[in-house]
Design a protein around this motif. Structure first.
Motif, mmCIF file in Angstrom:
data_model
loop_
_atom_site.group_PDB
_atom_site.id
_atom_site.type_symbol
_atom_site.label_atom_id
_atom_site.label_comp_id
_atom_site.label_asym_id
_atom_site.label_seq_id
_atom_site.Cartn_x
_atom_site.Cartn_y
_atom_site.Cartn_z
ATOM 1 N N MET A 535 0.854 -1.305 0.057
ATOM 2 C CA MET A 535 -0.106 -0.047 -0.029
ATOM 3 C C MET A 535 0.829 1.290 0.047
ATOM 4 S SD MET A 535 -3.237 1.116 -0.099
ATOM 5 C CE MET A 535 -3.796 2.704 0.081
ATOM 6 N N VAL A 536 1.960 1.167 0.597
ATOM 7 C CA VAL A 536 2.791 2.397 0.557
ATOM 8 C C VAL A 536 3.638 2.529 -0.527
ATOM 9 C CG1 VAL A 536 4.940 3.161 1.666
ATOM 10 C CG2 VAL A 536 3.502 2.372 3.379
ATOM 11 N N CYS A 537 4.020 1.667 -1.439
ATOM 12 C CA CYS A 537 4.617 1.938 -2.690
ATOM 13 C C CYS A 537 3.431 2.330 -3.577
ATOM 14 C CB CYS A 537 5.020 0.349 -2.901
ATOM 15 S SG CYS A 537 6.495 -0.307 -2.116
ATOM 16 N N CYS A 538 2.132 1.572 -3.460
ATOM 17 C CA CYS A 538 1.108 2.312 -4.239
ATOM 18 C C CYS A 538 1.165 3.746 -4.318
ATOM 19 C CB CYS A 538 -0.150 1.503 -4.093
ATOM 20 S SG CYS A 538 -0.248 -0.104 -4.668
ATOM 21 N N ALA A 539 0.854 4.391 -3.086
ATOM 22 C CA ALA A 539 0.920 5.492 -2.565
ATOM 23 C C ALA A 539 2.194 6.144 -3.124
ATOM 24 C CB ALA A 539 0.652 5.817 -1.199
ATOM 25 N N ALA A 540 3.287 5.874 -2.861
ATOM 26 C CA ALA A 540 4.417 6.636 -3.445
ATOM 27 C C ALA A 540 4.454 6.686 -5.093
ATOM 28 C CB ALA A 540 5.541 5.818 -3.026
ATOM 29 N N VAL A 541 4.102 5.616 -5.653
ATOM 30 C CA VAL A 541 3.930 5.643 -7.135
ATOM 31 C C VAL A 541 2.957 6.802 -7.609
ATOM 32 C CG1 VAL A 541 3.265 4.415 -9.294
ATOM 33 C CG2 VAL A 541 4.776 3.386 -7.451
ATOM 34 N N ASP A 542 1.617 6.836 -6.851
ATOM 35 C CA ASP A 542 0.724 7.630 -7.377
ATOM 36 C C ASP A 542 0.755 9.049 -6.948
ATOM 37 O OD1 ASP A 542 -0.398 5.358 -8.470
ATOM 38 O OD2 ASP A 542 -2.140 5.201 -7.330
ATOM 39 N N THR A 543 1.489 9.333 -5.872
ATOM 40 C CA THR A 543 1.426 10.627 -5.322
ATOM 41 C C THR A 543 2.863 11.246 -5.214
ATOM 42 O OG1 THR A 543 1.835 10.012 -3.136
ATOM 43 C CG2 THR A 543 -0.561 10.151 -3.938
ATOM 44 N N GLY A 545 5.571 10.375 -7.475
ATOM 45 C CA GLY A 545 6.476 10.054 -8.785
ATOM 46 C C GLY A 545 7.431 8.970 -8.597
ATOM 47 N N ALA A 546 7.067 8.028 -7.652
ATOM 48 C CA ALA A 546 7.975 6.795 -7.527
ATOM 49 C C ALA A 546 7.580 6.039 -8.682
ATOM 50 C CB ALA A 546 7.930 6.116 -6.341
ATOM 51 N N ALA A 547 8.482 4.981 -8.769
ATOM 52 C CA ALA A 547 8.341 3.821 -9.932
ATOM 53 C C ALA A 547 8.528 2.424 -9.337
ATOM 54 C CB ALA A 547 9.281 4.074 -11.197
ATOM 55 N N PRO A 548 7.947 1.464 -9.843
ATOM 56 C CA PRO A 548 8.224 -0.009 -9.409
ATOM 57 C C PRO A 548 9.565 -0.296 -10.220
ATOM 58 C CG PRO A 548 6.332 0.012 -11.328
ATOM 59 C CD PRO A 548 6.686 1.592 -10.713
ATOM 60 N N GLY A 549 10.313 -1.179 -9.705
ATOM 61 C CA GLY A 549 11.453 -1.600 -10.154
ATOM 62 C C GLY A 549 11.699 -3.145 -9.593
ATOM 63 N N LEU A 550 12.880 -3.519 -10.466
ATOM 64 C CA LEU A 550 13.346 -4.911 -9.988
ATOM 65 C C LEU A 550 14.897 -5.001 -9.569
ATOM 66 C CD1 LEU A 550 13.085 -8.108 -10.382
ATOM 67 C CD2 LEU A 550 13.732 -7.914 -12.792
ATOM 68 N N ASP A 551 14.785 -5.670 -8.299
ATOM 69 C CA ASP A 551 16.459 -5.800 -7.747
ATOM 70 C C ASP A 551 16.341 -7.205 -8.050
ATOM 71 O OD1 ASP A 551 17.959 -6.842 -5.425
ATOM 72 O OD2 ASP A 551 18.487 -4.910 -5.688
ATOM 73 N N TRP A 552 17.535 -7.824 -8.853
ATOM 74 C CA TRP A 552 17.671 -9.184 -9.112
ATOM 75 C C TRP A 552 17.796 -10.160 -8.034
ATOM 76 C CZ3 TRP A 552 16.767 -10.491 -13.741
ATOM 77 C CH2 TRP A 552 16.748 -9.334 -14.867
ATOM 78 N N LEU A 559 11.366 2.393 -6.718
ATOM 79 C CA LEU A 559 12.733 3.408 -7.154
ATOM 80 C C LEU A 559 11.923 4.880 -6.841
ATOM 81 C CD1 LEU A 559 13.549 1.512 -10.592
ATOM 82 C CD2 LEU A 559 14.351 1.348 -8.183
ATOM 83 N N VAL A 560 12.775 5.715 -6.223
ATOM 84 C CA VAL A 560 12.527 6.899 -5.937
ATOM 85 C C VAL A 560 13.697 7.901 -6.529
ATOM 86 C CG1 VAL A 560 12.182 8.864 -4.287
ATOM 87 C CG2 VAL A 560 11.282 6.325 -3.821
ATOM 88 N N ASP A 561 13.269 8.535 -7.514
ATOM 89 C CA ASP A 561 14.209 9.403 -8.318
ATOM 90 C C ASP A 561 15.225 8.412 -8.655
ATOM 91 O OD1 ASP A 561 13.122 11.933 -7.555
ATOM 92 O OD2 ASP A 561 14.314 11.919 -5.782
ATOM 93 N N GLY A 592 7.903 12.538 0.028
ATOM 94 C CA GLY A 592 7.029 13.343 -0.488
ATOM 95 C C GLY A 592 5.688 12.621 -0.769
ATOM 96 N N VAL A 593 5.321 11.518 -0.046
ATOM 97 C CA VAL A 593 3.926 10.648 -0.356
ATOM 98 C C VAL A 593 2.926 11.437 0.457
ATOM 99 C CG1 VAL A 593 2.979 8.662 -0.120
ATOM 100 C CG2 VAL A 593 5.332 8.696 -0.548
ATOM 101 N N ARG A 594 1.894 11.590 -0.225
ATOM 102 C CA ARG A 594 0.709 12.168 0.493
ATOM 103 C C ARG A 594 -0.439 10.947 0.721
ATOM 104 N NH1 ARG A 594 -1.493 17.042 -3.120
ATOM 105 N NH2 ARG A 594 -2.775 17.347 -1.232
ATOM 106 N N PRO A 595 -0.356 10.520 1.910
ATOM 107 C CA PRO A 595 -1.147 9.524 2.224
ATOM 108 C C PRO A 595 -2.711 9.793 2.303
ATOM 109 C CG PRO A 595 -0.215 10.356 4.241
ATOM 110 C CD PRO A 595 0.246 11.203 3.006
ATOM 111 N N GLU A 596 -3.107 10.796 2.339
ATOM 112 C CA GLU A 596 -4.546 10.857 2.214
ATOM 113 C C GLU A 596 -5.266 10.946 0.746
ATOM 114 O OE1 GLU A 596 -2.656 14.909 1.183
ATOM 115 O OE2 GLU A 596 -2.327 13.341 2.499
#
Length: 602
Positions: A535-543, A545-552, A559-561, A592-596
């Motif tokens: 849920m935190v990752c979804c909020a970070a992506v949507d509010t 500007g974060a992005a999903p990534g893959l760590d091998w 991913l943030v910046d 910079g995540v906006r939880p609301e």
């Protein structure tokens, strides 16, 4: 130091012991018939008495002889026709890997042993020889050189190679690694050892057949066959074990003269390959498999994972420099096609997926993995978390303030639905409440899918964590039961069609349960932490500007910046375990995540 010939002689002695057990069983089965023949012949020639006692003894002996011969015939037929256990693998035709076949044949010539009859790949970090002649019994072929090289090659076992080795190891390392394995074809060609192995495999297959028998007409006789086979297996177990050890020792001794120094380096690479392969399966492939996607280039991912491991681990320094040498996968004409087949087989073995791609079982490439697997995984888990919150009794948790009315900017993200995953995600967050909330005032809409709602619920009541964890556990268990039912249906259909893969003690049907489960069941608290993190990752992506990534090595990453944030675990655990939301709120402020703000769910 013992010579290879000494090891072969020791193996042959144990093989003869196994064959004596077979001969003893046959003699026991024929004993009643021999007694009956003696009685009838004695009465016919007058050498035995002719009274009623002798006549009764003759008929009893005759009946026992017929019964014994029938049972012996039944056991022999089942053992002879039962398919021996085979390991699932990807066959490699010679035209698709001529260089690999040439390497193996040259290695066999250097070792002065027969070349393997074929090559196959297994999605695991191991290599072995496997006899696939499907003959449980039969007279040993004692033909020498005059029998012709063609017959000897057709009788040779199949060389099964671990597919991660081909992509990570260099050509010289693979040759050194395979030397003791290929050397095992020498003892395998010995008639007595081959006959003993066929006998043991036939008994093992008969046990598997008896275990799968259904119906009284089949189960009763096959249960007898299974008991006899188990008895013979127990009698020959020690001899067979010592025989195989002697064969392995003889093969190892024969391979001492081939690339001995390089074999030490190759063994080091085996340990490294196993570590990277295990991390890739459990951290990267498993999340995709759970949502009906299978990474189509697992073996190529091994190279990336092991390169990353070499970069992080000081013990692996210098291993990455090997990448400039020729990889063993260059011995394949189309490594991508082979990798795809091995990846699908790995998904079937380690997760239980179908044997063929389909609408709910599709491949995914590494470039699409972050968007199609990581992002979807987060949103599926966030949706499940909100469903559990919705289904909790209204009196169990304190009411949280309603979410602010969405603006036009965030309206497209409101696709939260309270149904199971897969429901069309176009119902607005303020839609009709789910079942179990009929007592709520109709004028008070349910809160939207916001991170603030989750944090408030878990922080305001110490019971909330246990209730939500229990609800998540029940949801996951229900979904796993449904998946197991689908797998059982696929397995039943495949077994009805006569399709299956033999392994270990029996047959595993196509689409059946996984042979090697990768992870034990997660606890409720672990599930809760995973879902809050999602849920935190979804909020970070949507509010933010974060992005999903893959760590091998660690799988899904945030991913943030452009940089991975690996510091989210501790704040989430503080909230889940202690109900302390301040560390997580501080982390959200830093990123910079906006939880609301409502988030988009699947």
């Amino acid at each position: 130091m013992a010579s290879p010939e000494t090891g072969v002689l020791a193996a042959r002695a144990r093989a003869l012991a196994v064959l004596r057990i077979r001969s003893t069983a046959l003699a026991v089965a024929l004993l009643p018939a021999a007694v009956a023949v003696v009685l009838f012949a004695g009465r016919a020639t007058g050498r035995l008495g002719t009274g009623p006692g002798w006549e009764l003894a003759g008929w009893i002996a005759g009946g026992l002889a017929v019964l014994s011969l029938l049972l012996a015939t039944l056991v022999s037929l089942v053992v002879a026709h039962a398919r021996p256990a085979l390991s699932p693998s990807v066959p490699i035709a010679e035209e698709s890997a001529p260089d690999l076949y040439r390497l193996v044949r040259d290695l066999a010539d250097r070792l002065d042993v027969p070349a393997p009859s074929a090559i196959a790949l297994t999605p695991d970090c191991d290599s072995w020889l496997e006899d696939r002649t499907h003959r449980a019994h039969g007279p040993p072929r004692r033909g020498g050189a005059a029998a012709g090289e063609g017959r000897r090659t057709s009788e040779a076992p199949v060389l099964v190679i671990g597919s991660p080795f081909l992509w990570w190891m260099r050509v010289a390392e693979l040759r050194a690694l395979l030397a003791p394995v290929v050397a095992g074809t020498g003892p395998s060609a010995h008639p007595d050892i081959a006959a003993a192995r066929r006998f043991i495999r036939g008994l093992d297959a008969a046990v598997a057949v008896s275990a799968r028998a259904r119906g009284p007409l089949r189960a009763l006789p096959l249960r007898f066959v299974g008991r006899v086979a188990r008895l013979l297996l127990r009698a020959g177990r020690e001899h067979a074990t010592i025989m195989e050890r002697a064969v392995a020792a003889a093969a190892s001794e024969r391979a001492q003269s081939v690339d001995y120094g390089l074999r030490i380096v190759a063994q080091e690479q085996v340990g490294l390959a196993y570590a990277g392969w295990d991390r890739l399966l459990t951290r990267v492939a498993l999340p995709a498999w759970r949502m009906g996607r299978w990474p189509s280039r697992l073996d190529a991912g091994v190279v990336s994972a092991l390169t990353e491991l070499s970069r992080r681990d000081r013990l692996a320094n210098g291993f990455a420099s090997r990448l400039g040498e020729r990889p063993a996968c260059d011995l394949l004409e189309e490594p991508g096609t082979i990798d795809r087949a091995a990846s699908l087989l790995a998904a079937r073995l380690f997760h239980g997926g179908p044997a063929e791609p389909g609408p709910d079982w599709s491949p995914v490439g590494w470039s699409q993995y972050p968007e199609e697997v990581v992002d979807r995984k987060w949103r599926l888990e966030a949706a499940r978390l909100h469903r559990v919150l919705d289904n909790l009794p209204a009196t169990a948790l304190p009411a949280s303030p309603p979410a602010p009315a969405p603006t036009d900017a965030c309206a497209p993200h409101l696709s939260y639905a309270r149904s199971a995953p897969g429901h069309p995600p176009d119902r607005p967050a303020g839609g009709p409440p789910s079942a179990g909330r009929h007592d709520d005032p109709p004028a008070a809409p349910a809160p939207g899918p916001t991170l603030a709602r989750v944090i408030d619920r878990l922080a305001q009541d110490e019971r909330a964590g246990d209730l939500v964890a229990a609800g998540l556990g029940a949801e996951v268990e229900r979904e796993e039961r449904e998946e197991a039912a689908r797998q059982a249906a696929r397995g039943g259909a495949a077994q009805d069609a006569g399709i299956g893969v033999a392994w270990g003690d029996g047959l595993v049907s196509e689409g059946g349960l996984p042979l090697f489960p990768l992870q034990p069941p997660r606890t409720g608290r672990e599930l809760l932490a995973d879902h809050v993190t999602a849920m935190v990752c979804c909020a970070a992506v949507d509010t933010a500007g974060a992005a999903p990534g893959l760590d091998w090595l660690d799988g899904p990453a945030l991913l943030v910046d452009g940089a991975r944030r690996a510091d989210l675990g501790r704040p989430v655990l503080s909230l889940v375990d202690d109900g302390d939301a301040e560390p997580l709120r501080g982390w959200l402020t830093t990123v910079g995540v906006r939880p609301e703000k409502p988030v988009r769910l699947v």
